[in-house]
Design a protein around this motif. Structure first.
Motif, mmCIF file in Angstrom:
data_model
loop_
_atom_site.group_PDB
_atom_site.id
_atom_site.type_symbol
_atom_site.label_atom_id
_atom_site.label_comp_id
_atom_site.label_asym_id
_atom_site.label_seq_id
_atom_site.Cartn_x
_atom_site.Cartn_y
_atom_site.Cartn_z
ATOM 1 N N ARG A 1 1.024 -0.503 4.258
ATOM 2 C CA ARG A 1 0.094 0.392 5.654
ATOM 3 C C ARG A 1 -1.045 1.120 4.717
ATOM 4 N N ALA A 2 -0.448 2.114 4.048
ATOM 5 C CA ALA A 2 -1.071 2.943 3.616
ATOM 6 C C ALA A 2 -2.238 2.329 2.240
ATOM 7 N N LYS A 3 -2.241 1.261 2.143
ATOM 8 C CA LYS A 3 -3.129 0.717 1.260
ATOM 9 C C LYS A 3 -3.987 -0.282 2.090
ATOM 10 N N GLY A 4 -4.253 0.044 3.695
ATOM 11 C CA GLY A 4 -5.417 -0.560 4.612
ATOM 12 C C GLY A 4 -5.034 -1.890 5.019
ATOM 13 N N LEU A 5 -3.702 -2.902 4.087
ATOM 14 C CA LEU A 5 -3.779 -3.940 4.735
ATOM 15 C C LEU A 5 -3.463 -4.510 5.872
ATOM 16 N N LYS A 6 -4.406 -5.734 6.617
ATOM 17 C CA LYS A 6 -4.204 -5.384 8.143
ATOM 18 C C LYS A 6 -2.222 -5.229 8.717
ATOM 19 N N GLU A 7 -2.170 -5.315 9.688
ATOM 20 C CA GLU A 7 -0.971 -5.401 10.154
ATOM 21 C C GLU A 7 -0.108 -7.304 10.504
ATOM 22 N N ARG A 8 -1.306 -8.022 10.410
ATOM 23 C CA ARG A 8 -0.282 -9.419 10.506
ATOM 24 C C ARG A 8 -0.369 -9.964 8.893
ATOM 25 N N VAL A 9 -0.695 -8.733 8.094
ATOM 26 C CA VAL A 9 -0.738 -8.752 6.754
ATOM 27 C C VAL A 9 0.867 -8.519 5.981
ATOM 28 N N VAL A 10 0.939 -7.473 6.639
ATOM 29 C CA VAL A 10 2.182 -6.527 6.371
ATOM 30 C C VAL A 10 3.732 -7.237 7.297
ATOM 31 N N ILE A 11 3.336 -7.600 7.871
ATOM 32 C CA ILE A 11 4.826 -8.331 9.039
ATOM 33 C C ILE A 11 4.892 -9.754 8.161
ATOM 34 N N PHE A 12 4.166 -9.908 8.084
ATOM 35 C CA PHE A 12 4.302 -11.914 8.124
ATOM 36 C C PHE A 12 3.892 -12.246 6.636
ATOM 37 N N LYS A 13 3.550 -11.586 5.842
ATOM 38 C CA LYS A 13 3.671 -11.253 4.289
ATOM 39 C C LYS A 13 4.830 -10.852 3.591
ATOM 40 N N HIS A 14 4.601 -9.500 4.425
ATOM 41 C CA HIS A 14 5.269 -8.616 3.118
ATOM 42 C C HIS A 14 6.863 -9.110 4.049
#
Length: 318
Positions: A221-234
């Motif tokens: 999240r600190a890198k600026g990734l979208k919340e959708r990417v953080v949740i469903f990819k990571h």
């Protein structure tokens, strides 16, 4: 990876043979059989039939004969139905399989989506509603929910059939037949999904709550990734790992749970055959069906281990 898969495959083969022996031995030591329960037979005729079907031989000799025949696709002969066991099960197992597989797909899809959203929106009205519905579905007995749905949708609203696989006297073919069967499947599949989705939803929710609090999620999240990417990819990739093991037990569990559903909805599945076999002590049918469920469980565990290793490389190094 190849060495790990080969090792697990060899272990699976050994477990299959060991399971087959245990199943055969347990059924062999049960008191009585179909011949003993048939009071119309004279003692002489009963002894002749036991000798004919090899039931008077030692257990180990009978097991080796049964195993050799089973490896060639011959699981014995049903004395109750006067038909080969494999042919008998083949008539009904697919009916149960379609109900089980659709319920499995719906269960995992709903549980995954609601579990993830419930974890993301922890303590929100959505999380509270999901928790309430989950525990409500898990609290009611299966027969009660089934009869309730039959009354609501079959008797009161009259929008869904209340039993059977097709309408009485139906001669539909092709697409019309598939649509008719699909309409009759709605209630059994819905009930099985409701009974299974609750515990799995809580499992996904708990796993996701543990993962989204980890340091690497905060870093993403600190890198600026979208919340959708953080949740469903990571996050989801690691949160779903413990649930992979559960997949090995889902399909056999649905086959077992469908026995009650098939009785309530008069669905022509393998559950009815199993209950009849218990009543009449038709052990060849019971052994074949129990072995079928065992194979599903063992193969499911093998696939779960391979999937787990593919997702988490640390498994392959142990």
């Amino acid at each position: 990876m190849k060495q790990y898969v080969l090792q697990r495959f060899l272990q699976m083969i050994v477990i299959l043979f060991g399971t087959s022996f245990i199943i055969f031995f347990l059924f062999a030591i049960l008191p009585g059989d179909f011949i003993d329960s048939n009071i119309s037979l004279t003692p002489q005729r009963a002894q002749e039939l036991k000798s004919l079907y090899g039931l008077d031989q030692p257990i180990l000799h009978r097991y080796l004969n049964w195993l050799g025949n089973a490896l060639h696709g011959d699981f014995g002969y049903s004395l109750k139905h006067q038909e080969k066991v494999l042919s008998l099960l083949n008539k009904y197992v697919w009916n149960s399989f379609f109900v089980a597989i659709f319920a499995l797909i719906l269960t995992w899809s709903i549980a995954l989506l609601t579990g993830v959203l419930s974890a993301i929106k922890q303590y929100s009205w959505f999380d509270g509603a999901v928790t309430f519905l989950v525990f409500a579905a898990m609290s009611f007995p299966s027969f009660f929910i089934s009869l309730l749905f039959i009354k609501w949708f079959g008797v009161d609203l009259q929008i869904l059939p209340i039993g059977g696989m097709i309408e009485t006297g139906s001669e539909n073919t092709g697409v019309s037949y598939l649509l008719e069967v699909g309409k009759h499947m709605i209630l059994p599949v819905t009930i099985l999904t409701l009974l299974s989705v609750g515990s799995l939803t809580r499992y996904f929710r708990t796993g996701m709550l543990e993962v989204i609090r980890l340091d690497y999620i905060r870093t993403a999240r600190a890198k600026g990734l979208k919340e959708r990417v953080v949740i469903f990819k990571h996050a989801l990739k690691n949160a779903i790992l413990p649930a992979i093991t559960l997949l090995a037990f889902e399909l056999p569990g649905l086959f077992s749970g469908a026995i009650i559903m098939e009785q309530i909805f008069n669905w022509p599945g393998v559950g009815r055959i199993q209950l009849e076999s218990v009543s009449f002590r038709d052990y060849p049918v019971l052994m074949a069906f129990t072995m079928f469920l065992s194979c599903l469980t063992i193969i499911g565990n093998f696939l779960a281990d391979v999937t787990y290793a593919a997702v988490d490389p640390r498994i392959r190094l142990r």
